[in-house]
Design an enzyme around this catalytic site. Structure first.
Site, mmCIF file in Angstrom:
data_model
loop_
_atom_site.group_PDB
_atom_site.id
_atom_site.type_symbol
_atom_site.label_atom_id
_atom_site.label_comp_id
_atom_site.label_asym_id
_atom_site.label_seq_id
_atom_site.Cartn_x
_atom_site.Cartn_y
_atom_site.Cartn_z
ATOM 1 N N SER A 98 0.804 -1.226 0.000
ATOM 2 C CA SER A 98 0.000 0.000 0.000
ATOM 3 C C SER A 98 0.837 1.276 0.000
ATOM 4 O O SER A 98 1.605 1.497 -0.923
ATOM 5 C CB SER A 98 -0.948 -0.044 1.196
ATOM 6 O OG SER A 98 -1.859 1.011 1.125
ATOM 7 N N ASP A 238 -2.521 6.004 -3.538
ATOM 8 C CA ASP A 238 -1.362 5.375 -2.903
ATOM 9 C C ASP A 238 -0.862 4.288 -3.858
ATOM 10 O O ASP A 238 -1.352 4.177 -4.983
ATOM 11 C CB ASP A 238 -1.721 4.822 -1.515
ATOM 12 C CG ASP A 238 -2.786 3.736 -1.558
ATOM 13 O OD1 ASP A 238 -3.447 3.587 -2.593
ATOM 14 O OD2 ASP A 238 -2.949 3.032 -0.543
HETATM 15 MG MG MG Z 1 -3.659 1.154 -0.064
#
Ligand code: MG
Length: 448
Positions: A98, A238
């Site tokens: 992430s 992200d």
């Molecule tokens: Mg993420």
């Protein structure tokens, strides 16, 4: 690490090739293959990290070894794994860490429902992992492997949920920052299909990020400048593309719970008084909107999987997190950054208002968010100690939320770092600052 893998709100994460090694990945692949069962098919995707291909290959080997078939979608945002898995695969896996720094990586497991593994399923998974009791069919019954396209049908379906004609007509110009991550494959295609004017920055796929992968006010400096000069809206993601951050035409980054409230307001206006789901950490601004529409709200633990679960169980309308996660269950039972961006374009086109204007129309709340260093093994003790001295109303749904007449403090342990997060909110900026200081003092005192 092998002895105690730990699922957090973030799946399994650590430093690549140190904690998240090919050996662990292989074992996790065998575990998931055994978990879903022989001859079943699993979809796998990855982000752009330098270690993602290595980890993915090890996971694939484990799955094949357990007799599980694998379809490999290559570089895709994690919400595309959830979207494609639902009703079509026995499970899904995403190799990603992430928003963490480039040296990190991790693995997330998705159930056939399209929701991330949790609760009892997670316990069964961990049991298989620890027992080392994996399915291991002979050479005739190994799993099969093939590459697959997970993007086309997603795009087709996503665009059916918005008014592309109206968005094009509105002439909205978009600048997007893709974090050199998993949205690099998908998002430009989505904007192209709508047919609006756009510019993309940070679209490399070599794992050497041009900016830190977490989209924040600080890391989106370039995008803010770009939008201020030439565009109506900025969109940022992200690295795994499930979080979406918006930037107004004036170059202002909008916090996730404020944008979530704006979206909820719009959706409730259309759908009537339905259920909105959000974690305990989000701004009280949503309560004003819920009241306005006479709608329902359910607060959960922090983590989009908890939000998704309640949305699914109670047939909710929309869910969101302060950390820029937006869940639209009509389309995808997970936070989906790309789809959230499309919905935002839809709202701008339909209202004919700028994002700056729409934000101005919302009630005013102020939040202050700080962190205090705290070793992992002390986090719970510190929170307990603060709690034991309280004389006012509180909730322990996730961390410790302390209610004051004109605001609240939330103290909660980070799932990935040795810190305690201290949030405070009030309608007054000054009071939010004071409350945050009170929270930090309580934590420091309990740490001694
Ligand atoms: Mg993420």
């Amino acid at each position: 690490m092998t002895k105690d893998i730990k699922f957090g709100t973030a799946g399994i994460r650590g430093i690549a090739n140190r904690e998240i090694t090919p050996e662990i990945a292989l074992k996790l692949g065998k575990t998931f293959g055994t978990f879903v069962g022989k001859e079943k098919t699993v979809l796998i995707g990855r982000d752009t990290r330098t270690s993602s291909e290595m980890i993915k290959n090890a996971v694939v080997s484990g799955l094949l070894s357990a007799g599980c078939n694998v379809e490999d979608a290559g570089i895709i945002p994690i919400p595309l794994v959830n979207f494609n898995v639902k009703d079509k695969y026995a499970g899904g896996i995403m190799v990603t860490s992430s928003h963490n720094p480039p040296e990190w990586n991790g693995i997330k497991f998705i159930l056939e429902t399209g929701i991330e593994i949790s609760g009892k399923d997670e316990e069964r998974f961990e049991k298989i992992f620890k027992s080392g009791n994996f399915d291991q069919p002979d050479w005739k019954n190994l799993g099969s492997y093939k590459k697959t396209d997970a993007v086309s049908n997603y795009i087709e379906s996503a665009l059916r949920h918005i008014d592309t004609g109206k968005i094009k007509e509105a002439g909205i110009k978009v600048a997007a920052d893709l974090a050199d991550g998993a949205q690099t494959e998908l998002f430009p295609k989505l904007l192209e299909k709508i047919g609006i004017k756009f510019e993309i920055i940070n679209k490399k796929q070599d794992g050497k990020f041009s900016r830190p992968p977490e989209p924040t006010d600080k890391t989106l400096k370039d995008l803010k400048e770009l939008v201020k000069n030439d565009y109506d809206l900025g969109i940022a993601f992200d690295c795994d593309g499930d979080r979406m951050v918006s930037v107004t035409g004036k170059g202002k980054v909008i916090p996730g719970d404020i944008l979530g409230t704006l979206i909820a307001d719009y959706l409730l206006k259309k759908a009537g008084p339905e259920l909105i789901v959000t974690p305990i950490a989000t701004s009280s601004i949503i309560d004003d909107i819920i009241e306005k529409h006479n709608a329902d709200i359910k607060r959960t633990q922090v983590g989009s999987k908890y939000v998704a679960k309640i949305l699914s169980e109670r047939n909710g309308l929309f869910g969101f997190e302060e950390s820029d996660g937006f869940v639209f269950p009509e389309f995808n039972l997970t936070k989906d950054g790309g789809f959230a961006a499309l919905k935002l374009l839809d709202i701008l086109a339909e209202t004919g208002k700028s994002l700056d204007k729409l934000i101005d129309e919302l009630p005013d709340y102020h939040q202050v968010k700080k962190k205090v260093k705290c070793p992992d093994n002390k986090k719970e003790k510190v929170i307990k100690k603060v709690k034991s001295k309280l004389k006012r109303k509180y909730s322990t749904m996730d961390g410790l939320k302390i209610f004051f007449k004109n605001g609240w403090i939330l103290i909660r342990p980070s799932g990935t770092e040795p810190i305690l997060r201290v949030y405070a909110e009030s309608r007054s900026k000054q009071r939010a600052k004071e409350l945050n200081e009170i929270g930090i003092k309580k934590v420091r005192k309990a740490l001694k």
